[in-house]
Motif scaffolding. Sequence first.
Motif, PDB file in Angstrom:
ATOM      1  N   ASP A  80       0.819  -1.229   0.000  1.00  0.00           N
ATOM      2  CA  ASP A  80       0.000   0.000   0.000  1.00  0.00           C
ATOM      3  C   ASP A  80       0.848   1.272   0.000  1.00  0.00           C
ATOM      4  O   ASP A  80       0.362   2.349   0.357  1.00  0.00           O
ATOM      5  CB  ASP A  80      -0.925   0.010   1.225  1.00  0.00           C
ATOM      6  CG  ASP A  80      -1.959  -1.093   1.169  1.00  0.00           C
ATOM      7  OD1 ASP A  80      -2.250  -1.577   0.057  1.00  0.00           O
ATOM      8  OD2 ASP A  80      -2.479  -1.472   2.240  1.00  0.00           O
ATOM      9  N   ARG A  81       2.106   1.173  -0.386  1.00  0.00           N
ATOM     10  CA  ARG A  81       2.980   2.345  -0.399  1.00  0.00           C
ATOM     11  C   ARG A  81       2.402   3.460  -1.269  1.00  0.00           C
ATOM     12  O   ARG A  81       1.908   3.223  -2.361  1.00  0.00           O
ATOM     13  CB  ARG A  81       4.369   1.998  -0.910  1.00  0.00           C
ATOM     14  CG  ARG A  81       5.108   0.996  -0.062  1.00  0.00           C
ATOM     15  CD  ARG A  81       6.400   0.529  -0.693  1.00  0.00           C
ATOM     16  NE  ARG A  81       7.402   1.608  -0.741  1.00  0.00           N
ATOM     17  CZ  ARG A  81       7.950   2.064  -1.856  1.00  0.00           C
ATOM     18  NH1 ARG A  81       7.577   1.558  -3.032  1.00  0.00           N
ATOM     19  NH2 ARG A  81       8.866   3.019  -1.805  1.00  0.00           N
ATOM     20  N   GLY A  98       4.040   2.216   3.619  1.00  0.00           N
ATOM     21  CA  GLY A  98       2.688   1.708   3.759  1.00  0.00           C
ATOM     22  C   GLY A  98       2.097   1.924   5.137  1.00  0.00           C
ATOM     23  O   GLY A  98       1.133   1.241   5.518  1.00  0.00           O
TER      24      GLY A  98
END
Length: 311
Positions: A80-81, A98
């Motif tokens: 999810d960076r 993230g």
Amino acid sequence: MDETHVVAHAAHRVPENENRIRAAASAASPYTRAWKRFAGDRIALIALTVALFVLLFCLGAPLVSHLITHRGPADQVLLDRFTPPFTHGYILGADNLGRDELTRLAYGGRVSITVALLATLSALMLGATLGALAGYVGGWFDATVMRLTDVFLAIPVLVLLLFIASLRTFGPYSLALVIAGVSWMSLARLVRAEVLSLRRRDWVEAARVAGASDWRIVGRHLLPQTAPLIIVWAALTVPSFIIVEATLSFLGLGIQVPEPSWGNMLNDAQKFYAQSWTLAFIPGAAIYVTVLAINLLGQGLRDALDPRLGR
């Protein structure tokens, strides 16, 4: 009306008269008048509301983590960076590792505000005590304290802090004490000047004749008279200490990662501005809004407590 009824009627009226006198005295007190002036200042009230919201948000960081984001400040989801805000359940997005930005903003704000408040309280205790004693005692003690303040004031506070912070790493509490240790001088001068004008008043002489010790006169009589000055100083000092902490942490000399603060969040974000500009904007906006709100609150308190503005 016989004598018994007259006595009973007078006894009934005494508490009522006492209550009226107390109410009149309370209504005429300086702090009551100050509150009325403050309540009539819309900008100060808005600033107070914003400052309280930020304070509750930061102090409630564990609640934000458990009830809203369900993520800790160090929890990483590398897939999810750089997630943008309001995407995939991230209200303020995710950073380069993230980590949830809203959670880190709350925990970082708690650290920054804790450092600022503790530094202000420590500087207040040191500066007010030394200033009051210098003004009351006078002589060699006054001269020593004033020369010490001159030495410290001759050196820019930020430069001195950068030098001290470069020698070792500080945690939030030790950093707050270091900031306080180089920031008490201005309050000491203000309190000293106020005590110099108060120490020859009749009520001080009366307390001395009654056998009150010097410590009691300073602590119970002189320092309370400087309360409006101290309150305004504290309200205007907290935002400057927030900026000082953010500056030191941004330069890598304050709060160290992985513990978040608004300053080191900005430091991390500058490397990834091209990937996500919000990583820099969010903590920067938090610092700006918080400092502006507390500054406006301090100005409102100054105007409300200034006796020259009394009506």
